[in-house]
Structure formats: C-alpha cells, structure tokens
Design an enzyme around this catalytic site. Structure first.
Site, PDB file in Angstrom:
ATOM      1  N   CYS A   1      -0.194 -76.115 -42.761  1.00 47.09           N
ATOM      2  CA  CYS A   1       0.877 -75.133 -42.902  1.00 47.09           C
ATOM      3  C   CYS A   1       2.162 -75.663 -42.274  1.00 47.09           C
ATOM      4  CB  CYS A   1       0.476 -73.797 -42.298  1.00 47.09           C
ATOM      5  SG  CYS A   1      -0.156 -73.941 -40.628  1.00 47.09           S
TER       6      CYS A   1
ATOM      7  N   CYS B   1      11.960 -62.330 -44.537  1.00 46.91           N
ATOM      8  CA  CYS B   1      12.453 -63.118 -45.667  1.00 46.91           C
ATOM      9  C   CYS B   1      13.718 -63.865 -45.261  1.00 46.91           C
ATOM     10  CB  CYS B   1      12.783 -62.210 -46.844  1.00 46.91           C
ATOM     11  SG  CYS B   1      11.339 -61.410 -47.526  1.00 46.91           S
TER      12      CYS B   1
ATOM     13  N   GLU C   1     -14.958 -73.295 -35.685  1.00 44.90           N
ATOM     14  CA  GLU C   1     -13.830 -72.414 -35.392  1.00 44.90           C
ATOM     15  C   GLU C   1     -13.858 -72.054 -33.914  1.00 44.90           C
ATOM     16  OE1 GLU C   1     -11.088 -70.864 -36.782  1.00 44.90           O
ATOM     17  OE2 GLU C   1     -10.997 -69.783 -34.898  1.00 44.90           O
TER      18      GLU C   1
HETATM   19  N1  SAH Z   1      -9.359 -72.225 -42.801  1.00 43.19           N
HETATM   20  C1  SAH Z   1      -9.098 -70.856 -42.456  1.00 43.19           C
HETATM   21  C2  SAH Z   1      -8.238 -70.661 -41.217  1.00 43.19           C
HETATM   22  C3  SAH Z   1      -7.107 -71.608 -41.006  1.00 43.19           C
HETATM   23  S1  SAH Z   1      -6.018 -71.136 -39.693  1.00 43.19           S
HETATM   24  C4  SAH Z   1      -8.541 -70.110 -43.640  1.00 43.19           C
HETATM   25  O1  SAH Z   1      -8.145 -70.701 -44.627  1.00 43.19           O
HETATM   26  O2  SAH Z   1      -8.518 -68.887 -43.602  1.00 43.19           O
HETATM   27  C5  SAH Z   1      -6.526 -72.245 -38.409  1.00 43.19           C
HETATM   28  C6  SAH Z   1      -7.740 -71.798 -37.633  1.00 43.19           C
HETATM   29  O3  SAH Z   1      -8.008 -72.772 -36.636  1.00 43.19           O
HETATM   30  C7  SAH Z   1      -7.586 -70.484 -36.893  1.00 43.19           C
HETATM   31  O4  SAH Z   1      -8.648 -69.637 -37.273  1.00 43.19           O
HETATM   32  C8  SAH Z   1      -7.701 -70.860 -35.407  1.00 43.19           C
HETATM   33  O5  SAH Z   1      -8.351 -69.881 -34.639  1.00 43.19           O
HETATM   34  C9  SAH Z   1      -8.500 -72.122 -35.459  1.00 43.19           C
HETATM   35  N2  SAH Z   1      -8.339 -73.085 -34.367  1.00 43.19           N
HETATM   36  C10 SAH Z   1      -7.247 -73.346 -33.621  1.00 43.19           C
HETATM   37  N3  SAH Z   1      -7.468 -74.373 -32.794  1.00 43.19           N
HETATM   38  C11 SAH Z   1      -8.740 -74.796 -33.013  1.00 43.19           C
HETATM   39  C12 SAH Z   1      -9.551 -75.854 -32.479  1.00 43.19           C
HETATM   40  N4  SAH Z   1      -9.097 -76.669 -31.545  1.00 43.19           N
HETATM   41  N5  SAH Z   1     -10.796 -75.996 -32.962  1.00 43.19           N
HETATM   42  C13 SAH Z   1     -11.280 -75.166 -33.919  1.00 43.19           C
HETATM   43  N6  SAH Z   1     -10.555 -74.154 -34.456  1.00 43.19           N
HETATM   44  C14 SAH Z   1      -9.301 -73.972 -34.020  1.00 43.19           C
END
Ligand code: SAH
Length: 541
Positions: A406, A80, A331
């Site tokens: 994010c 935090c 993914e």
């Molecule tokens: N949409 C999901 C996860 C978002 S976090 C949710 O809301 O829970 C971002 C995700 O992108 C992670 O799972 C990570 O493993 C994946 N990621 C990172 N680089 C990537 C790429 N080049 N191509 C596809 N996925 C990727």
C-alpha cells in the site's frame, strides 16, 4: 520564505497526500488543492527552513484536468484529497507514482508497470465509514477530520461512502438530540458520543451501526434501537465502550443491542463475518480485483505450500487456499488470526493454518521446521517488510514471491533487496486503485525465481510413519521423546536427517534431496544430539 509571504509558483509535482508541490529558488512549497502544471498565487501559511506550506489564493492557469469537486466538503475534508482532479488523471498520476518510486528508490530504470486497474464508477465504494461526532451552537454534527487535524468537517452525504449512510446519520443525530446526549470533546475528555461507525456488506447489503461512547455503560439502548431498527437492511446495532483519552476510535468492548454481532459479506465465492472490531478491506469491488491478481501471480497448480505473511483476517490466505495444497497465514494481531480461523471454518477450508506473531519471527520458525514455501505472499503495512524477512525469502527461494503493497516507496526499497542477488526477476507490477479520490495506490508485484530449486517434499503421510517399517519407533514417538527429555521440538525433516546420518535408510521419496541443487535447513547440533539420544533409547542405533 516567511509566513504570510505571497508568491507565484508553478506546481511541478504531487506529494504523498495529493498536495501540489512547487519550488521557488530551491525552497519547496506544499500547496493543497493544486495540480501539477498549474501556475498558482500562494500565501505561505507555515514556513520551515527548507520547505513550507502554502494556501492557493488563485489558480492562474488551471490544469485541463481540474474539475469542480462534486462534494461540498472537498478541499476541507481529509478523506478525498484529490477530488478536484478528474478520475482519468487521478489514475495516471497514481500509475506514475508507482513507476517513479520504482525508478527513484528501487533503481529499476526500465521497469514496466501494467496499466492501473481503476473503477468503472469511483463513487460510493467504501463499505465502512467512521464519523467523529461533535457539537456547536447549531447542534450535533458528524463528519470527517480535516487533513492533519481533528477539526470535524461536517459531511452527512459522503460521496465515496454508502448511499445508506445519510439516512442513518440523520436518525442518530436526532436520537442524540432527542435524548439530550452530549458529543465527546477530545480536549476535555468529557461528553458521551464519540463516533458513529457504519459498515455495509457490499454483496449482502447487510448494515451494522455501532455507536462509540465515552462511558462504561449506556442507558439509552432501547431508544437507540428504536431510532434505527426501522431502517431497511440494518442487521446489527452495537454500542462500543471507549473511555480512553486518545485518538483510537474503538474501545475493546462491544455490546450488541439488537440483531447480530456481525454482518456477512463476500469476496468472490468466499464468505466473511465482519464484526465491529474486525479489519476488512474497505473497497470490496477493487479488493476482489486485487486478490484475483495476487492469485494469478501466485500461479498455483494445487500442490504448493504457500506462506501468506501479514495475513490480517486471512482473506488472501483463504483465496489462495482454494488452489494450493497448504497455506500458512501469519499475522501479529491475535484477534485477526482468530477471525481468520473462523473464516476458514465458515468456508469449509481445512488447508489453511493461521499463526499469531511477527512474520519475521514465525517464518524462520516454519523454515526451521522444514516448511519451505513454493510461493511466498507478503502484504505488509505501510512501513513494508522487515529486512530479515526479505533476506529469509532469498534464502528460502520460493519459486514466486507475490508482494502486495500500500506504499510504493517502501515497495521499491524492498524490491531492491529482493532483486539484489540477481536470482529474482520482477515479472509484473500491477497497480490497483483501491481508494479513488485519495492519492493512495495499492500495487501487486510478481517476482519469479530465475533458476528454481527443487524443494523437498517433507509433508509426509503421518499415518504411514506411525510405525517405522523396521518395527522401531515412529516419528511421533521420537518427537515426543525428544520433547520430554530435552525440551526441543524437532521436525520430521531433522529426524530424517539424523536417521540418515546414522545409516538408517529412509523411504526413497522421503526427505531426500531430489537434486544436488535442493537445499534444506540443517538440523542444529543440539537437536541432533537430542534425536540421537532418542534413537539410542529406542534401540535404533
Ligand atoms: N492481507 C490482509 C491484511 C493486510 S494489512 C488483507 O488483505 O486484508 C497488514 C497486516 O499486517 C495487518 O493486519 C497488521 O496487523 C499486520 N502486521 C503488521 N506488522 C506485522 C508483523 N510484523 N508481522 C505480522 N503481521 C503484521
């Protein structure tokens, strides 16, 4: 400025970790636990050439938004970072952060940002806690790392974690001491107990406890189970083996000592199985709100093809699949795609398909195979989307792009690219507070294509095509022949294009552009030659 110098500065800004920022004769100082507009006496603790870090010795004029943090570890614990700022002001600062990044980095001067969606109760929201374990003269300690270091700040009763955690920690610490076990020491790589992971289903209340040990076996299984199993709601007791000397918390191998391998939780109507190693959003209340916004911005009517890039365990994909014709989730982590497939089955969703690989590699493949999204969703990690993927989106021209971010700095950079051709308007920018008490902010954006193109529906009914109307080879036969004789995988779309070129008439509504404006990926020459050879083989030309 030099180390150990004393100075008085006014805090004018807030940095990415929630620290106050002030300037003194052009020199930038980052000062933890200060708030914009405060006048502060600072001791310089680290000085680089143009910037340094200071420690606030005295807040001369406290901000009206300064509060006494309710947690005793606040200010030391790295979790935090802005607990000393009242929650309403936290939300204002985050809202402003998104807006300023869009203006500064994106160049969107007049952008409107919707009021941030905050929490009604911003405490005890996390469904997951990972406590590093250490020991000192007084015994075993569990807590959290301080910001930017691996020094453990003891914290048994984290105010953003689940209320059940304190009891579980107490039981595990007693178990460690009673059995004379040692805590892991990062420097030497010696000692047994590394981390305690606790996960809790928000809707189901199910709890998983996982002990991460620096060993390839564990002799205290029975003892650990008996220390925990009387605690209400514990559904799963797991040990994770991690002997790698690095700061990666979890090893690859888990063993279930008691109960189930997973706990279950829900987002909206959907159920998810969460194992010790799965990724799952940590704030279930806000996740539901975020996904609902994403769904609203996707504006699905039921007949759309959707691509969900960076789909993790498919949570957003499955949310969207309930309202779309077909969703492709992409993914990079194979385990996550596996989880996504399992989650689809668990929820009886059969119109979501998950592909493993980099989004920037897989989306072009889909496009080459004639899959053109009506709606494109992207939820990339902090570093944002790959540039080639953004450029491909501009090529594919989905009617809507829903970008979930994010990190508003990379979001602004990427939106600038997406808006560079003038074809997309940013219609909505919606910040959501997923992490109260930290300075992180999630943002979901809706981009709308100004002049939608008519996409060609290539999702043909394979049954209908099994036998061509003229009694000649079916698409599946042509595909198989091409694959066998040239090694190419060809889509229905490409076959249709070549057939058309060869004067073989297609059904009216199939694979023909509906308007002049419609675009399709064009069959490359080498695939065209292979398809022609197949048509010749089947006597069709
Ligand atoms: N949409 C999901 C996860 C978002 S976090 C949710 O809301 O829970 C971002 C995700 O992108 C992670 O799972 C990570 O493993 C994946 N990621 C990172 N680089 C990537 C790429 N080049 N191509 C596809 N996925 C990727």
């Amino acid at each position: 400025m030099n180390k150990n110098e004393l100075c008085r500065i006014k805090i004018t800004d807030i940095g990415t970790h929630g620290e106050g920022i002030g300037k003194i004769d052009g020199y930038t100082l980052f000062v933890k636990n200060t708030i914009p507009d405060e006048e502060v006496n600072v001791l310089v603790v680290k000085a680089n050439k143009s910037y340094g870090y200071g420690k606030a010795l005295e807040i001369i004029s406290p901000s009206p938004h300064r509060i006494t943090p309710p947690c005793a570890a606040a200010g030391k614990c790295g979790g935090c970072t802005i607990q000393h700022i009242d929650y309403t002001q936290q939300l204002r600062l985050k809202q402003n952060r998104v807006k300023q990044n869009l203006i500064r980095i994106g160049g969107f001067e007049n952008i409107e940002v919707e009021p941030i969606i905050g929490m009604d109760d911003p405490w005890h929201y996390r469904n997951k806690a990972q406590y590093p374990v250490t020991s000192d003269k007084s015994g075993i300690k569990a807590g959290f790392y301080s910001l930017g270091s691996h020094k453990v700040v003891e914290c048994d009763d984290c105010l953003i974690g689940s209320r059940s955690n304190a009891e579980i920690l107490k039981a595990i610490k007693a178990f460690i001491e009673d059995n004379g076990l040692s805590a892991y020491d990062e420097k030497t790589g010696k000692g047994l107990v590394r981390h305690i992971l606790i996960r809790e289903g928000y809707y189901t209340g199910e709890i998983m406890v996982c002990l991460v040990v620096n060993s390839s076996g564990f002799r205290y299984k029975k003892e650990l189970v008996s220390a925990l199993k009387s605690i209400k709601s514990i559904k799963s007791v797991i040990v994770n083996y991690n002997t790698v000397k690095s700061n990666v918390i979890m090893g690859n191998r888990c063993e279930t000592l008691w109960g189930s391998d997973y706990i279950t939780d829900k987002i909206g109507e959907l159920e998810f199985r969460i194992s010790a190693l799965s990724f799952f959003q940590v704030n279930p209340v806000q996740t539901y709100r975020l996904y609902s916004k994403a769904l609203e911005f996707a504006d699905l009517k039921g007949n759309e093809t959707v691509i969900d890039a960076y789909c993790g365990i498919g949570t957003i994909s499955l949310f969207l699949a309930q309202r779309a014709k077909k969703v492709y989730g992409i993914e990079i982590i194979p385990d996550a795609t596996k989880n996504a497939e399992e989650n689809a089955k668990l929820n009886n969703i059969d119109n979501a398909e998950f592909l493993t690989g980099k989004a920037e590699d897989i989306v072009p493949e889909l496009y080459n195979n004639g899959i053109i999204p009506d709606v494109m969703v992207a939820d990339p990690p902090r570093k944002g989307c790959d540039k080639s993927l953004l450029e491909l989106m501009l090529d594919m021209k989905p009617r809507k792009i829903v970008y979930i971010s994010c990190d508003s700095a990379t979001l602004a950079r990427d939106l600038k690219i997406l808006c560079s051709t003038g074809e997309y308007n940013i219609e909505k920018v919606q910040p959501v507070d997923m992490f109260p008490m930290s300075y992180h902010v999630e943002t979901v954006c809706q981009l709308v294509l100004r002049k939608p193109v008519v996409h060609v529906d290539i999702d043909v009914d394979v049954e209908e095509l099994v036998q061509d109307k003229r009694g000649l080879a079916s698409y599946e036969q042509i595909k198989a022949y091409v694959l066998e004789h040239s090694g190419f995988k060809v889509s229905h779309l490409y076959i249709a294009q070549v057939k058309r070129k060869c004067g073989i008439i297609e059904r009216e509504n199939y694979n023909k552009p509906k308007s002049e404006d419609a675009r399709q990926p064009q069959c490359p020459p080498e695939k065209e030659a292979a398809i022609r050879a197949a048509l010749e083989h089947f006597g069709m030309i």
